[in-house]
Enzyme design. Sequence first.
Site, short mmCIF file in Angstrom:
data_model
loop_
_atom_site.label_atom_id
_atom_site.label_comp_id
_atom_site.label_asym_id
_atom_site.label_seq_id
_atom_site.Cartn_x
_atom_site.Cartn_y
_atom_site.Cartn_z
N GLU A 1 48.83 36.80 -11.18
CA GLU A 1 48.14 35.62 -10.30
C GLU A 1 47.50 36.82 -8.65
OE1 GLU A 1 51.35 33.70 -7.30
OE2 GLU A 1 52.55 34.27 -9.04
N HIS B 1 47.83 31.26 -8.11
CA HIS B 1 49.18 31.73 -8.84
C HIS B 1 48.76 31.25 -10.08
CE1 HIS B 1 53.27 30.92 -9.23
NE2 HIS B 1 53.57 31.13 -8.00
#
Length: 364
Positions: free
Chosen positions: A322, A218
């Site tokens: 991501e 992330h």
Amino acid sequence: MAGEKPSVELCKGVNGLDKVVLRDALGSSAEVYLFGGHVTSWRTDHREELLFVSNKAIFKPPKAIRGGIPICFPQFSSHGNLEQHGFARNKFWSIDSDPPPFPSDSSSKTFVDLILKPTDDDFKIWPHRFLSFSQQFLLLVCHFVSCFLFFFFCFLIMLDSFLLQVASTCVNKYLIFYYSYEFRLRVALGLGGDLMLTSRIRNTNADGKPFSFTFAYHTYFSVSDISEVRVEGLETLDYLDNLKERERFTEQGDAITFESGVDKIYLSTPTKIAIIDHEKKRTFVLRKDGLPDAVVWNPWDRKAKAMPDFGDDEYKHMLCVEAAAIEKPITLKPGEEWKGRLELSAVPSSYCSGQLDPRKVLQG
């Protein structure tokens, strides 16, 4: 600074949390907190920070750190029965001082190996658990005793039912469940200060059962102004829009720019993606392996104000792109291992002048 010896140092970070600081010979650096196996800093040899961490980030377990590179495992987002983004980012990892051979195409000597080990609480929140041989044997004995009592002592049926209930309670309450995975993470600085993360997840079940998971790095990139940023490499691809109940759409042919909040999962993406910051004259190049999807996220103003660990205007200076495996969960049989690799580079924007040349960045 240039000329320094590469180093790996374990020290204290915010609120006394343990962190590992990596420094290469040219002066680039990275910081990794053992809480969450969480990269919170990646700096150039000129000490410029390349990752975004909120000024309001809460470095207090079990709250995940807002920014850097949280690891989403075994669930991405809220698409499942677990807490948001799974539990890996909320657990304390350990330094693996004697890891097994780690396949890598890098000659970097500046790295740290971490391992996430199961805790007694894990089986309560993730259903991939199994009975040990002794537990299975106990249940088998209880079953035969039950059959014997049923066929030869019908009048003991009530006692039989009670016996099974007691045996089941004992197994679940007093005997240990052995968890089913092994998660190893290597964080490394490569040539030129590139940041590399390699995850290896192995199914260590002994009962022959597979398990499935979703995954994402992330990554929060630091940008000058979100309105001055574009993402290239995702044009014409299908995506799931999380702001529209994961409805499927197809991206237009132009580079992605930002005028409002975005939360999209791009599917079957290329191995390289470019994030171009016009104001800083800098391009991030994201290279990935084993991670077919890519998430693009920025909360924008309304959601930013609703997050207690995020500044009201900080959305202007960050963008998440991501590397992920979401649409098709990874399934591992016992003994199988999955590897997901992310490599991040920061290059001058002259590397990408005008429209991005795929031969130079996305395939070069």
